[in-house]
Design a protein around this motif. Structure first.
Motif, PDB file in Angstrom:
ATOM      1  N   LEU A   1       0.837  -1.207   0.000  1.00  0.00           N
ATOM      2  CA  LEU A   1       0.000   0.000   0.000  1.00  0.00           C
ATOM      3  C   LEU A   1       0.869   1.253   0.000  1.00  0.00           C
ATOM      4  CD1 LEU A   1      -2.816  -0.946   2.545  1.00  0.00           C
ATOM      5  CD2 LEU A   1      -3.007  -0.787   0.047  1.00  0.00           C
ATOM      6  N   VAL A   2       1.933   1.249   0.819  1.00  0.00           N
ATOM      7  CA  VAL A   2       2.850   2.394   0.867  1.00  0.00           C
ATOM      8  C   VAL A   2       3.522   2.596  -0.486  1.00  0.00           C
ATOM      9  CG1 VAL A   2       4.965   3.298   1.911  1.00  0.00           C
ATOM     10  CG2 VAL A   2       3.258   2.172   3.344  1.00  0.00           C
ATOM     11  N   ASP A   3       4.026   1.517  -1.053  1.00  0.00           N
ATOM     12  CA  ASP A   3       4.700   1.574  -2.353  1.00  0.00           C
ATOM     13  C   ASP A   3       3.758   2.100  -3.435  1.00  0.00           C
ATOM     14  OD1 ASP A   3       6.897   1.210  -4.031  1.00  0.00           O
ATOM     15  OD2 ASP A   3       6.286  -0.814  -4.575  1.00  0.00           O
ATOM     16  N   THR A   4       2.515   1.621  -3.397  1.00  0.00           N
ATOM     17  CA  THR A   4       1.525   2.064  -4.382  1.00  0.00           C
ATOM     18  C   THR A   4       1.246   3.553  -4.230  1.00  0.00           C
ATOM     19  OG1 THR A   4       0.512  -0.132  -4.385  1.00  0.00           O
ATOM     20  CG2 THR A   4      -0.810   1.677  -5.251  1.00  0.00           C
ATOM     21  N   ALA A   5       1.141   4.012  -2.979  1.00  0.00           N
ATOM     22  CA  ALA A   5       0.881   5.435  -2.741  1.00  0.00           C
ATOM     23  C   ALA A   5       2.033   6.307  -3.241  1.00  0.00           C
ATOM     24  CB  ALA A   5       0.644   5.680  -1.254  1.00  0.00           C
ATOM     25  N   VAL A   6       3.270   5.850  -3.007  1.00  0.00           N
ATOM     26  CA  VAL A   6       4.445   6.614  -3.455  1.00  0.00           C
ATOM     27  C   VAL A   6       4.489   6.685  -4.977  1.00  0.00           C
ATOM     28  CG1 VAL A   6       6.973   6.636  -3.552  1.00  0.00           C
ATOM     29  CG2 VAL A   6       5.812   6.118  -1.402  1.00  0.00           C
ATOM     30  N   VAL A   7       4.342   5.540  -5.621  1.00  0.00           N
ATOM     31  CA  VAL A   7       4.420   5.496  -7.084  1.00  0.00           C
ATOM     32  C   VAL A   7       3.224   6.188  -7.717  1.00  0.00           C
ATOM     33  CG1 VAL A   7       4.392   3.924  -9.070  1.00  0.00           C
ATOM     34  CG2 VAL A   7       5.844   3.425  -7.104  1.00  0.00           C
ATOM     35  N   GLY A   8       2.066   6.121  -7.055  1.00  0.00           N
ATOM     36  CA  GLY A   8       0.863   6.726  -7.611  1.00  0.00           C
ATOM     37  C   GLY A   8       0.995   8.208  -7.876  1.00  0.00           C
TER      38      GLY A   8
ATOM     39  N   CYS B   1      12.043   3.732  -0.521  1.00  0.00           N
ATOM     40  CA  CYS B   1      11.219   3.938  -1.712  1.00  0.00           C
ATOM     41  C   CYS B   1      11.001   5.415  -2.045  1.00  0.00           C
ATOM     42  CB  CYS B   1       9.892   3.191  -1.555  1.00  0.00           C
ATOM     43  SG  CYS B   1       8.859   3.238  -3.036  1.00  0.00           S
ATOM     44  N   PRO B   2      10.450   6.216  -1.121  1.00  0.00           N
ATOM     45  CA  PRO B   2      10.248   7.633  -1.485  1.00  0.00           C
ATOM     46  C   PRO B   2      11.544   8.393  -1.751  1.00  0.00           C
ATOM     47  CG  PRO B   2       9.740   7.252   0.837  1.00  0.00           C
ATOM     48  CD  PRO B   2       9.927   5.919   0.218  1.00  0.00           C
ATOM     49  N   ILE B   3      12.639   8.007  -1.043  1.00  0.00           N
ATOM     50  CA  ILE B   3      13.915   8.691  -1.266  1.00  0.00           C
ATOM     51  C   ILE B   3      14.445   8.405  -2.671  1.00  0.00           C
ATOM     52  CG2 ILE B   3      16.343   8.755  -0.560  1.00  0.00           C
ATOM     53  CD1 ILE B   3      15.408   8.216   2.306  1.00  0.00           C
TER      54      ILE B   3
ATOM     55  N   VAL C   1      12.684   7.289  -5.262  1.00  0.00           N
ATOM     56  CA  VAL C   1      11.736   7.704  -6.295  1.00  0.00           C
ATOM     57  C   VAL C   1      11.789   9.204  -6.543  1.00  0.00           C
ATOM     58  CG1 VAL C   1       9.271   7.910  -6.839  1.00  0.00           C
ATOM     59  CG2 VAL C   1      10.182   5.752  -5.961  1.00  0.00           C
ATOM     60  N   TYR C   2      11.860  10.007  -5.469  1.00  0.00           N
ATOM     61  CA  TYR C   2      11.731  11.461  -5.640  1.00  0.00           C
ATOM     62  C   TYR C   2      13.048  12.238  -5.512  1.00  0.00           C
ATOM     63  CZ  TYR C   2       6.770  10.548  -5.804  1.00  0.00           C
ATOM     64  OH  TYR C   2       5.537  10.078  -6.167  1.00  0.00           O
ATOM     65  N   PRO C   3      13.663  12.370  -4.320  1.00  0.00           N
ATOM     66  CA  PRO C   3      14.896  13.187  -4.259  1.00  0.00           C
ATOM     67  C   PRO C   3      15.992  12.711  -5.204  1.00  0.00           C
ATOM     68  CG  PRO C   3      14.096  12.711  -2.057  1.00  0.00           C
ATOM     69  CD  PRO C   3      13.291  11.872  -2.987  1.00  0.00           C
ATOM     70  N   LEU C   4      16.150  11.399  -5.338  1.00  0.00           N
ATOM     71  CA  LEU C   4      17.184  10.880  -6.232  1.00  0.00           C
ATOM     72  C   LEU C   4      16.706  10.768  -7.675  1.00  0.00           C
ATOM     73  CD1 LEU C   4      18.928   8.170  -4.006  1.00  0.00           C
ATOM     74  CD2 LEU C   4      19.553  10.563  -4.382  1.00  0.00           C
ATOM     75  N   GLY C   5      15.423  10.985  -7.898  1.00  0.00           N
ATOM     76  CA  GLY C   5      14.876  11.062  -9.260  1.00  0.00           C
ATOM     77  C   GLY C   5      14.867   9.770 -10.044  1.00  0.00           C
ATOM     78  N   LEU C   6      14.822   8.623  -9.348  1.00  0.00           N
ATOM     79  CA  LEU C   6      14.852   7.359 -10.072  1.00  0.00           C
ATOM     80  C   LEU C   6      13.473   6.887 -10.516  1.00  0.00           C
ATOM     81  CD1 LEU C   6      17.473   5.353  -7.963  1.00  0.00           C
ATOM     82  CD2 LEU C   6      17.812   6.586 -10.113  1.00  0.00           C
ATOM     83  N   GLY C   7      12.433   7.530 -10.007  1.00  0.00           N
ATOM     84  CA  GLY C   7      11.085   7.183 -10.438  1.00  0.00           C
ATOM     85  C   GLY C   7      10.719   5.738 -10.148  1.00  0.00           C
ATOM     86  N   LEU C   8      10.084   5.107 -11.129  1.00  0.00           N
ATOM     87  CA  LEU C   8       9.628   3.736 -10.974  1.00  0.00           C
ATOM     88  C   LEU C   8      10.789   2.779 -10.695  1.00  0.00           C
ATOM     89  CD1 LEU C   8       6.914   2.254 -11.101  1.00  0.00           C
ATOM     90  CD2 LEU C   8       7.375   1.770 -13.503  1.00  0.00           C
ATOM     91  N   THR C   9      11.956   3.061 -11.262  1.00  0.00           N
ATOM     92  CA  THR C   9      13.141   2.241 -11.007  1.00  0.00           C
ATOM     93  C   THR C   9      13.498   2.247  -9.525  1.00  0.00           C
ATOM     94  OG1 THR C   9      14.003   2.668 -13.214  1.00  0.00           O
ATOM     95  CG2 THR C   9      15.594   1.980 -11.545  1.00  0.00           C
TER      96      THR C   9
ATOM     97  N   SER D   1      11.465   2.460  -7.006  1.00  0.00           N
ATOM     98  CA  SER D   1      10.551   1.542  -6.308  1.00  0.00           C
ATOM     99  C   SER D   1      11.049   0.105  -6.407  1.00  0.00           C
ATOM    100  CB  SER D   1       9.147   1.650  -6.912  1.00  0.00           C
ATOM    101  OG  SER D   1       8.344   0.556  -6.543  1.00  0.00           O
ATOM    102  N   ALA D   2      11.467  -0.308  -7.589  1.00  0.00           N
ATOM    103  CA  ALA D   2      11.955  -1.679  -7.784  1.00  0.00           C
ATOM    104  C   ALA D   2      13.224  -1.925  -6.980  1.00  0.00           C
ATOM    105  CB  ALA D   2      12.206  -1.939  -9.264  1.00  0.00           C
ATOM    106  N   ILE D   3      14.133  -0.956  -6.964  1.00  0.00           N
ATOM    107  CA  ILE D   3      15.385  -1.102  -6.207  1.00  0.00           C
ATOM    108  C   ILE D   3      15.086  -1.224  -4.715  1.00  0.00           C
ATOM    109  CG2 ILE D   3      17.519   0.059  -5.529  1.00  0.00           C
ATOM    110  CD1 ILE D   3      17.608   1.272  -8.360  1.00  0.00           C
ATOM    111  N   ALA D   4      14.140  -0.431  -4.206  1.00  0.00           N
ATOM    112  CA  ALA D   4      13.773  -0.508  -2.787  1.00  0.00           C
ATOM    113  C   ALA D   4      13.234  -1.888  -2.446  1.00  0.00           C
ATOM    114  CB  ALA D   4      12.731   0.570  -2.463  1.00  0.00           C
ATOM    115  N   ASN D   5      12.394  -2.448  -3.338  1.00  0.00           N
ATOM    116  CA  ASN D   5      11.860  -3.795  -3.131  1.00  0.00           C
ATOM    117  C   ASN D   5      12.982  -4.827  -3.050  1.00  0.00           C
ATOM    118  OD1 ASN D   5       8.704  -4.444  -3.453  1.00  0.00           O
ATOM    119  ND2 ASN D   5       9.159  -2.543  -4.519  1.00  0.00           N
ATOM    120  N   VAL D   6      13.869  -4.787  -4.029  1.00  0.00           N
ATOM    121  CA  VAL D   6      14.955  -5.764  -4.093  1.00  0.00           C
ATOM    122  C   VAL D   6      15.859  -5.647  -2.869  1.00  0.00           C
ATOM    123  CG1 VAL D   6      17.023  -6.463  -5.362  1.00  0.00           C
ATOM    124  CG2 VAL D   6      14.932  -5.921  -6.599  1.00  0.00           C
ATOM    125  N   THR D   7      16.186  -4.424  -2.482  1.00  0.00           N
ATOM    126  CA  THR D   7      17.064  -4.205  -1.330  1.00  0.00           C
ATOM    127  C   THR D   7      16.469  -4.812  -0.065  1.00  0.00           C
ATOM    128  OG1 THR D   7      17.893  -2.143  -2.300  1.00  0.00           O
ATOM    129  CG2 THR D   7      18.239  -2.467   0.067  1.00  0.00           C
TER     130      THR D   7
END
Length: 435
Positions: free
Chosen positions: A31-38, A176-178, A180-188, A190-196
């Motif tokens: 749910l958190v990941d979906t909210a961030v990516v949304g 995930c939010p770090i 996706v947004y400050p580092l500007g990786l976007g959807l990528t 989110s995937a990196i946060a999941n894998v980590t």
């Protein structure tokens, strides 16, 4: 350390409540990941929906692996042989690693074709495929964590899995939010946060295993027996998936409002199942330990107590659902047409919950007893002879959502009758360190 001799309410709760937190951690993170990516946009949100659905297959394999390992480890633990219980975890971890690497390879190779098949939109498919190619690397860690959960539950250690799973999910929720947004990786990002998070969690479970034993070599004969047990759980799970997908397919033929209400009811059913599964996990551990200790009477007493606990928990959920009948659907949509359709299925949802509580508890009892082949057969028969004919008849006779949920009710009640009959028979009670 020897297991407790009785399944007191406090002991059941001590095993079930940490298991509930572990079970709930992943859906809450999603749910958190979906909210961030949304907040990135509709394409990214659709892409993670597609990718997440595909990657949930790995989580499904993980659940099967954890459940299969718990019962086998619990029997060894009950027999007073903790090293043998841990050895089940070692072999399950080898199986998890091999399966995880295979899933990662399939994810890398098949991300593009699968995304194109599911997305129906080139832009969404491209974004989903990119997300999946990265997320696939988390499969080995995810399955190692599942194997770790399995053997630790078997030795009735629920505290360490709780902290490992919570820590991994908090790490992912922060990353995930770090990314996706400050580092500007976007959807990528989110995937990196999941894998980590999945990799870190898997490594911590692996570290716990290494601290327990130095006997870390694979033993093919044990792995094969775990695969057979996993096969039966996999077939049983496939029957569930077929039923729920068929129910959604039929509900969609009754209109947009009907399928919307059905989705609300189904998600609430899954939420209830999540809560009741915590009792089932306690049953797996306690029943396996009692049978491993050679105490058939204790196993029957455990089965009775956890079944009562599951039924009581389900009745409480049913009371809450009944009280919130006019309010809960509004949390999901303001559409009055969907609310009207929800009122059609709501009596079925509330009425079936107490039966489901008993069914889920007995599922745990029989998984702990290693009686998985029986569960597999009953689930297939309930699907083929009860559920599937009922819902397609509902479609043919235009019975609407009431007919669909009557089919779900028949599926639940057939399993209820079969499992209670099995519970009352002596055939599931096979004592010893192995079944």
């Amino acid at each position: 350390m020897s297991p407790p001799s009785t399944a007191t309410p406090r002991r059941i709760a001590a095993l079930a409540l940490p298991a509930l937190v572990v079970l709930a951690a992943e859906p809450l993170y999603v749910l958190v990941d979906t909210a961030v990516v949304g907040h990135l946009g509709s394409v990214e949100l659709a892409a993670i929906a597609v990718g997440g659905t595909v990657m949930s297959v790995a989580a499904w394999f993980g659940t099967l692996m954890a459940y299969g390992t718990t019962g086998r480890a619990a029997r060894r633990f009950g027999a007073g042989d903790r090293p043998a219980a841990v050895a089940e975890g070692v072999q399950a971890s080898w199986l998890a690693l091999g399966t995880g690497l295979l899933l990662a390879l399939l994810g890398l190779v098949g991300a593009g074709p699968v995304a194109n098949l599911l997305a129906g939109n080139e832009q969404i498919a491209e974004a989903a495929a990119g997300w999946m190619r990265i997320a696939a690397f988390g499969a080995p860690g995810l399955l190692l964590a599942a194997a770790g959960n399995g053997w630790m539950r078997g030795v009735q250690d629920t505290r360490r899995p709780l902290w490992i799973v919570l820590g991994a999910n908090v790490l992912s929720a922060v990353l995930c939010p770090i990314l996706v947004y400050p580092l500007g990786l976007g959807l990528t990002g989110s995937a990196i946060a999941n894998v980590t998070a999945q990799t870190v969690g898997g490594l911590f479970f692996l570290l716990a295993l290494i601290r327990e034993t130095r006997a870390l070599r694979p033993v093919p004969s044990i792995i094969v027996r775990q695969v057979v047990l996993g096969r039966d759980l996999l077939i049983r799970g496939a029957a569930f998936q077929t039923c729920f997908l068929s129910a959604t397919a039929v509900a969609s033929r009754f209109g947009v409002a009907a399928v919307g209400a059905h989705q609300i009811g189904l998600q609430l059913w899954f939420f209830a199942a999540l809560a009741l599964d915590a009792v089932a996990i306690a049953a797996q551990s306690l029943v396996g330990a009692a049978l491993g200790a050679g105490d058939a009477d204790e196993a029957r007493d455990v089965a009775r107590r956890v079944t009562v606990a599951g039924g009581v928990a389900a009745v409480l959920l049913a009371v809450l659902a009944a009280a919130g009948a006019r309010v809960i659907p509004g949390f999901f949509t303001p559409d009055p047409a969907v609310h009207d359709q929800a009122m059609i299925l709501w009596p079925w949802f509330v009425g079936l919950l107490p039966f489901a509580g008993v069914v889920y508890a007995l599922d745990g009892v029989f998984i702990g007893a290693g009686d998985v082949a029986f569960l597999r057969t009953v689930t297939i028969l309930a699907a083929l002879l009860g559920f599937l004919p009922a819902i397609w008849l509902a479609y043919a006779l235009d019975l609407g959502l009431g007919g669909v949920w009557a089919g779900l009710g028949l599926f639940t009640l057939v399993r209820f009758v079969a499992l209670v009959w099995r519970w009352r028979s002596p055939r599931w009670v096979v004592v010893g360190a192995t079944r």
